[in-house]
Structure formats: C-alpha cells, structure tokens
Design a protein around this motif. Structure first.
Motif, short mmCIF file in Angstrom:
data_model
loop_
_atom_site.label_atom_id
_atom_site.label_comp_id
_atom_site.label_asym_id
_atom_site.label_seq_id
_atom_site.Cartn_x
_atom_site.Cartn_y
_atom_site.Cartn_z
N GLU A 66 0.83 -1.20 0.00
CA GLU A 66 0.00 0.00 0.00
C GLU A 66 0.87 1.26 0.00
OE1 GLU A 66 -3.88 1.58 2.44
OE2 GLU A 66 -2.16 0.91 3.63
N GLN A 67 1.92 1.28 0.79
CA GLN A 67 2.80 2.44 0.84
C GLN A 67 3.58 2.60 -0.48
OE1 GLN A 67 4.85 1.20 4.42
NE2 GLN A 67 3.80 2.74 5.67
N TRP A 68 3.92 1.50 -1.10
CA TRP A 68 4.58 1.57 -2.40
C TRP A 68 3.65 2.18 -3.44
CZ3 TRP A 68 9.36 0.97 -4.35
CH2 TRP A 68 9.50 0.76 -5.72
N GLY A 79 10.57 -7.82 -4.56
CA GLY A 79 10.92 -7.85 -5.97
C GLY A 79 11.33 -6.49 -6.50
N ILE A 80 11.87 -5.63 -5.63
CA ILE A 80 12.25 -4.26 -5.99
C ILE A 80 13.76 -4.14 -5.95
CG2 ILE A 80 11.95 -1.83 -5.42
CD1 ILE A 80 9.40 -3.29 -6.24
N SER A 81 14.35 -3.65 -7.02
CA SER A 81 15.80 -3.51 -7.07
C SER A 81 16.26 -2.32 -6.23
CB SER A 81 16.27 -3.33 -8.52
OG SER A 81 15.92 -2.03 -8.99
N PHE A 82 17.56 -2.25 -6.00
CA PHE A 82 18.15 -1.18 -5.20
C PHE A 82 17.84 0.19 -5.79
CE2 PHE A 82 21.81 1.63 -4.41
CZ PHE A 82 21.87 1.63 -3.02
N PHE A 83 17.98 0.33 -7.10
CA PHE A 83 17.78 1.64 -7.72
C PHE A 83 16.30 2.02 -7.75
CE2 PHE A 83 21.91 0.31 -9.49
CZ PHE A 83 22.67 1.39 -9.07
N GLU A 84 15.41 1.03 -7.85
CA GLU A 84 13.98 1.34 -7.76
C GLU A 84 13.63 1.88 -6.37
OE1 GLU A 84 11.51 -1.63 -10.61
OE2 GLU A 84 12.76 -2.64 -9.11
N VAL A 85 14.32 1.35 -5.34
CA VAL A 85 14.10 1.86 -3.99
C VAL A 85 14.53 3.32 -3.89
CG1 VAL A 85 14.75 1.62 -1.57
CG2 VAL A 85 14.31 -0.42 -2.93
N LEU A 86 15.69 3.66 -4.48
CA LEU A 86 16.17 5.04 -4.41
C LEU A 86 15.20 5.99 -5.13
CD1 LEU A 86 20.04 4.70 -4.96
CD2 LEU A 86 18.66 4.33 -2.90
N ASP A 87 14.68 5.55 -6.27
CA ASP A 87 13.68 6.37 -6.98
C ASP A 87 12.45 6.60 -6.10
OD1 ASP A 87 15.18 6.69 -9.28
OD2 ASP A 87 14.40 4.85 -10.21
N GLY A 138 13.12 -6.75 0.29
CA GLY A 138 12.27 -5.59 0.56
C GLY A 138 13.12 -4.47 1.15
N PHE A 139 12.49 -3.55 1.87
CA PHE A 139 13.26 -2.45 2.46
C PHE A 139 12.41 -1.72 3.48
CE2 PHE A 139 10.92 -0.59 -1.00
CZ PHE A 139 10.63 0.72 -0.63
N ARG A 140 13.08 -0.95 4.33
CA ARG A 140 12.43 0.03 5.20
C ARG A 140 13.27 1.31 5.09
NH1 ARG A 140 11.46 -2.00 10.67
NH2 ARG A 140 11.72 -4.11 9.79
N LEU A 141 12.72 2.43 5.52
CA LEU A 141 13.36 3.73 5.28
C LEU A 141 13.66 4.45 6.59
CD1 LEU A 141 11.28 5.03 2.23
CD2 LEU A 141 13.44 3.76 2.23
N VAL A 142 14.60 5.40 6.48
CA VAL A 142 14.96 6.24 7.62
C VAL A 142 14.96 7.70 7.18
CG1 VAL A 142 16.38 4.42 8.63
CG2 VAL A 142 17.45 6.14 7.18
N ARG A 143 14.99 8.58 8.17
CA ARG A 143 15.21 10.01 7.95
C ARG A 143 16.20 10.51 8.99
NH1 ARG A 143 9.97 13.44 8.26
NH2 ARG A 143 11.53 15.06 7.85
N THR A 144 17.07 11.41 8.60
CA THR A 144 18.06 11.96 9.52
C THR A 144 17.39 12.91 10.50
OG1 THR A 144 19.78 11.77 7.83
CG2 THR A 144 20.21 13.28 9.68
N GLY A 145 17.83 12.86 11.76
CA GLY A 145 17.32 13.78 12.77
C GLY A 145 16.32 13.12 13.68
N LYS A 146 15.98 13.84 14.75
CA LYS A 146 15.06 13.31 15.76
C LYS A 146 13.61 13.35 15.26
CE LYS A 146 18.06 14.82 19.53
NZ LYS A 146 18.17 15.61 20.77
#
Length: 681
Positions: free
Chosen positions: A489-491, A511-519, A673-681
């Motif tokens: 759903e988030q994708w 089934g998502i490649s590394f560069f698809e994740v960056l996009d 698959g993957f999960r994401l981060v953001r810099t900072g508190k």
C-alpha cells in the motif's frame, strides 16, 4: 594490652581483600603507627600444609627484592596457628579499579609513565633471577602521587585458577603468557607478554583482541590465543605506529619472537623504534630453550639489607579507642566492617605534547639464535606390482556408490523437497483486476525516533561469521526509522499503477531492485514536502545524509536499530534469542512472505527486523577493515549492496542482528524488501 617495647604488635584496621584461600588486612604497627598489610590464610585453610608452604615461598621470594616501585615485604610471623606476611601498605587504587571506573580516563602520558615504571621494576627483578609470572591489573597499584607499585611477586603460577574478579574487572588469566597458561616454565619473556597486554589496555582502554565478555574466562583466553592483535585505529585510538609495533612484538604467541629481555624493550620504547610488523600468531619454529636469554646485569645497585627474622608479634588492639582486645587476627577482622572505598579522582585526560621517551640506558648484547636444523626428504620408490585389474574393480565400485549418492540427493532435495511458493509473471496468467475502491491516499510514513549514540557494530560470539569481525565503534547521529518494512500500500502511494488486492496491502513490497528503492525515496520525499537525499549522475549515485527526505539506512544504522542497544549485550535476533518468537524464516513461513507486524517488535517498537524479507541497506558490501575511511556510510565503492535481516526463504541463522549478506543492485528477488529512515530526531 600488655606489649613490651621491642616486640612486634599490629592493630587490624580493616579487610582489604578476601579470596577463596587468603585474607589481606590493613593494620597499624602498635608502637610506630606505621601502616602495613597482613596477608594470611583464611581460618578454614590454615592447617593446609601446601597452602602454608606456598605462602612461605611467596614471602621468601618477595623479601629478596628492594626496589622503590616494588611493594616491600618485611617478613613473616605466626599467630594463633596461622602464618602472616607483613608488607608495606601502599595507599592508592588498583589498576583494575581505575579501569572499571567510568569517571577515570587514563591519558597517554600517564600510561607511558606507568609503563616505564613497571619495566624498570621488572628489569631489576629479572636481574635478581626473579620473574613475576602473574602480572595483571589487580597486582598494579597507583598511589596518591600517581606512581606505580607492583604487588604479587612470588605467587604460585596457578594462582589465576582461584581468582574471582568483580563483575567489571578483568580476569587475571587474560594477562598470562601462553606458555604460563599451558603450564610450562616461564621466564622474562612471559612477563613481557603480560606487560604488552597491560600497556595496550592502558593506552587503548580495552584488551588487544576483540573478545566476547559474555563468555567464560577460559573461552576468552582460548580466543585471545587465536586472534591477531587489534590495530588501535579500530578502537578510535591514534597510537603512533612505532608504539603499536612494539606492543605487537610483546604479544607474540611464540616467546622466541618477543623481546628477549626487558632492557631491549625499554630501548625500543626510548628510541621509538618502528619494528617490522608480524602477526602475533606467527611461529618461529625454534625450540624455546635454544633462545633462552641470559640473566641481565642489575640496572640498579641497591645495597641489600641483611635479612633478620621478625619475632612473633603480639597482634592485638589498643585499649583506646577499642574497649576489648581480641587475641587473634581473625577475631579482629571479623568485627570490622570493610568500608566502601571512595571513588578515585579522575586522571587528567588529553593527549601529551609528545610521545617522547627519556634517553635509554645502556643495553646488553643478545646472543644470536641458533640456526634451525634443515631436514632433507628422500622419497622411497614404491614396489612394482601389477594392480590394473584390481584398480578397475575399485573404480566400478566407486562409480556405483557415487551414482547412488547422486540419486539420493536428487530425490531428497529436488523431487520431495518442500518448495517455496514463488509468484512470477510466468507462473500466472494476466494479473487479476485490482480489487480496491480507490487508490491509496498519500500520507507521510510513520517513523520511530532512534537516539544518537556511540555503537559497537559486529560480533565475535560463537555464532558470528568471519565478515562480522572485527567489531568497530561507530558514532551514529539521531535518526528516525519506519517500524516495519514498506508495504504494498505504501509503495502504491508513489507508484499508483502498482496492482495489489486490498487483502495484500499489509504485505511488504518485494521484488524491488536497489535503484527502484532510491527512486521511490526521492519521489516519496517530494510528495511529503521533504528534500530528496539521492542525486544521480551518469554512472553513480550519492546520498546527502543531511537532507530531510527518506533514504535507506546505512548498515550501521540498521544494526543499531535491530539490536535496540548501544551496549555490548543484545539479543541474537531482534528482540529475542529464539527465532520463532520474532521472525519468519524457512522453518515457519510455509514458503511465503507474511504481512508486516505479525511478530512481536523489539524494545524500540520495530518489527520484522529479523526475518520476513531481507532489507536493502545503503552500504557497498565489504569485509570490515580498519582501512575503511568511514564506518558510518560504508566503503566508497563495490559491486554488491548490503542486505540485512534474513527472510522467509532463508534459514534462521540469517536472521541474526549481526549477520551480513549482499546482493547485486539490480537484483529483484521475491525475498528482498526495504524500510526507510530520515536523519534527525
């Protein structure tokens, strides 16, 4: 109490130390008021003749030494059927106590000063034909003026077997030379090995090897004998290269490859000699007795006082301020509550202006080692025999056996094996029509805040793989991370044409490649009004870690979040030591991916860090090495990207929080698959 002038009498003040067999007290000379130490057997063992003889031998050996940096032994006496050693009292703190105090930081200048004081004392003792063979932080005392004193000369070589260090203290066995630990006869080079461990510990704040302190002391010792000395750069310490090579030479497992005398070690330090590097595991092959060093000339000429036996003193307590005077040492000690020692004053921190060592004393020449014997191998001719028919028969038998094994493997692992359920374009007809009322509404990703901290990455435990060593310390700024893997759903919030059924919206996107994740990261950042992190060029991509947008975690960030701890202790898997409790793997997944969050989260609220799907990380994959320019963002280049956490398709061992794996950037396997981060508190 009735004590005649000229007699020896002591008043027990407090218990300094108590081990399985011995008690050490602080006492006061009844007449002079001088503080001394009394060491005697615990009353349970005072009838043990072996222990009594060992205590006498310790006193006799230690009493022969007269050096300002060696604790003076005055003599022995017997009272109440027990034998006591009388020694000078050194008011200070053991090196163990200083190292265990987080408020104390040993500066390089202090460490070098204490190292030279230690070596000067050992040089004198060795000139008298006396080796210590039990050097460890508990036998090193730093007095109030900042000077070092050595205790423990003459102790039994098996003393370490009965040591019971406190929780935050190092076990003495870790400082024993390999030959002493194995029960062989030690010499000056054995003390040099112990000095190397002590010096490294004082200068770097940790032992020379990465050891799992959760393991037994015996296991730690065995591991230390199988690992090279850790380069100080990996500990964050900037030791001069010449100093590291000198310490490394002290720590050679083969005593023939160490410094052959303390004098030579002192010379190397004073001349700041940068020695050729050799792994401490290297062996010379020469017998130890072939290269035994001769006794050194005494560097200090100190007149030896004639030894006179101390008359048996009356050990008692004066009438004032104590009302009743016991007649035995144990009776006094039992009535005394040992007070807690005050915390030592912090030692001044900071780098010295230079690593310069005082001018060296004259050194003695070392006898060259004997040449190693040369052995010549002459092969013997095999007898001639006509074995051709017999050999043909053997080949037929081996052929039948090999064919049977091959058939067994094919049947077990190919025909009857349980196969994971893969869904590929070839396995399906045309995709079913998407069953959902409306496209998902774009919302910012929910994230969990992770505090900044200095974190140890990697492991040396019994389950660790080779590429998890050596552990290294990384400063990780505060960041935020999604509590689970990115879902379908988030994708679809970014890729609106992505087909999925409403019942599958909580499955992780795979089934998502590394560069698809960056996009996806850049597009989702722009949707949520954030600054994108990734910038693409013709053949590379860079990450702006200070940008506010979404990005992949670095490998260090991922492991820190999975452990949910910056300390040395952590679960084997993310939140538990049992794989089934926290993750999906090939033993419980039924061959397919599962919705996120079905397993319990770790203590920071992060689920599926172990198992379900492997997760992309930003770093290029490479073995950990001190040559890396930075540990936070990983190597500057490579061919594979790091993936972490294991998956439904892989064994539970892949789910360990320190386990490392990798994949080609273009890979789009169903377990990725993957999960994401953001810099900072």
């Amino acid at each position: 109490m009735n004590v005649k002038p000229g007699e020896q009498a002591y008043v027990i003040l407090k218990t300094l130390h108590k081990s399985r067999y011995y008690c050490v007290y602080q006492a006061k000379d009844y007449f002079s008021g001088e503080l001394v130490t009394l060491k005697g057997l615990d009353q349970r063992f005072r009838s043990d003749s072996t222990l009594c003889n060992s205590l006498k031998a310790e006193a006799e050996i230690a009493a022969r030494l007269r050096h300002p940096r060696i604790r003076q032994i005055k003599g022995t006496f017997e009272e109440g059927g027990n034998l006591y050693i009388v020694g000078d009292y050194v008011d200070g703190y053991t090196l163990n106590g200083l190292l265990a105090d987080p408020a104390v930081s040993i500066s390089p200048s202090d460490a070098i000063k204490w190292l030279l004081q230690l070596l000067n004392a050992l040089e004198y003792a060795h000139s008298q034909g006396i080796w210590h063979l039990y050097l460890n932080p508990e036998n090193i005392v730093i007095d109030a003026s900042g000077d070092l004193f050595i205790l423990g000369f003459g102790k039994s070589g098996e003393e370490w077997q009965f040591a019971e260090p406190a929780e935050n203290e190092y076990h003495p066995v870790l400082f024993l030379s390999p030959e002493t630990y194995l029960g062989e006869k030690g010499d000056a080079r054995s003390d040099i090995y112990s000095v190397g461990v002590l010096a490294y510990l004082m200068l770097c704040g940790q032992l020379p090897w990465y050891l799992d302190l959760r393991q037994s002391s015996a296991t730690q010792k065995q591991n230390s004998l199988q690992r090279p000395v850790l380069d100080p750069e990996l500990t964050g310490k900037r030791l001069p290269r010449w100093l590291f090579t000198i310490l490394n030479r002290c720590l050679m497992l083969d005593s023939n490859l160490r410094f052959q005398s303390v004098s030579r070690l002192i010379t190397a330090l004073q001349e700041q000699q940068e020695l050729p590097y050799q792994s401490c595991l290297q062996r010379s092959g020469a017998p130890i007795r072939d290269q035994m060093p001769a006794a050194e000339a005494a560097p200090l000429h100190i007149d030896k006082e004639p030894e006179t036996p101390i008359p048996a003193p009356v050990v008692s307590v004066p009438e004032e301020p104590v009302t009743a005077a016991p007649t035995q040492v144990e009776e006094q000690a039992a009535a005394i509550q040992t007070p807690a020692l005050p915390s030592p004053e912090p030692v001044a921190d900071g780098k010295p202006e230079s690593w310069r060592i005082p001018d060296p004393p004259p050194d003695s020449l070392q006898a060259p080692p004997k040449p190693e014997p040369v052995y010549h191998y002459q092969p013997q001719a095999a007898p001639k025999k006509d074995n051709l028919p017999y050999i043909r028969h053997l080949f037929k038998i081996f052929g039948y056996i090999s064919l049977g094994i091959l058939l067994f493997i094919l049947l077990k692992y190919c025909v009857f094996a349980r196969r994971p359920k893969f869904e590929t374009v070839e396995d399906k007809d045309e995709p079913e029509e998407v069953v959902r009322d409306v496209n998902p509404v774009n919302v910012p990703l929910r994230m969990v805040s992770i505090p900044a901290d200095s974190v140890t990455i990697g492991d040396v435990g019994s389950f660790a793989e080779d590429d998890e060593f050596p552990p290294h310390t990384v400063w990780i700024p505060a960041f935020r991370i999604t509590p689970h893997e990115i879902t379908r759903e988030q994708w679809a919030m970014v890729n609106t044409s992505y087909p999925y059924q409403d019942g599958d919206k909580y499955l992780p996107i795979t089934g998502i490649s590394f560069f698809e994740v960056l996009d996806y990261c850049n597009a989702k950042s722009e949707q949520d009004g954030l600054e994108p992190c990734y910038e693409f060029s013709s053949n590379s991509v860079s990450c702006n870690f200070s940008a506010s947008g979404y990005r992949l975690p670095t490998e260090a960030e991922w492991e820190y979040a999975a452990k949910a701890s910056s300390k040395g202790e952590f679960f084997l898997f993310a939140g538990s030591n049992t794989p089934d409790a926290v993750g999906w793997y090939n033993g419980n997944s039924d061959g397919d991916v599962h919705p996120v969050g079905q397993k319990p989260a770790n203590k920071w609220g992060l689920s599926d860090m172990s198992g379900n799907v492997y997760e992309w990380c930003w770093d290029w994959y490479a073995r950990y090495s001190w040559k890396q320019s930075t540990f936070f963002g990983g190597p500057d280049s490579g061919t594979d990207r790091v993936i972490r956490g294991g998956s439904w398709y892989h064994p539970s061992s892949d789910m360990r929080v320190t386990n490392r794996a990798f994949a080609k950037p273009h890979s789009n396997a169903r377990y990725l698959g993957f999960r994401l981060v953001r810099t900072g508190k």
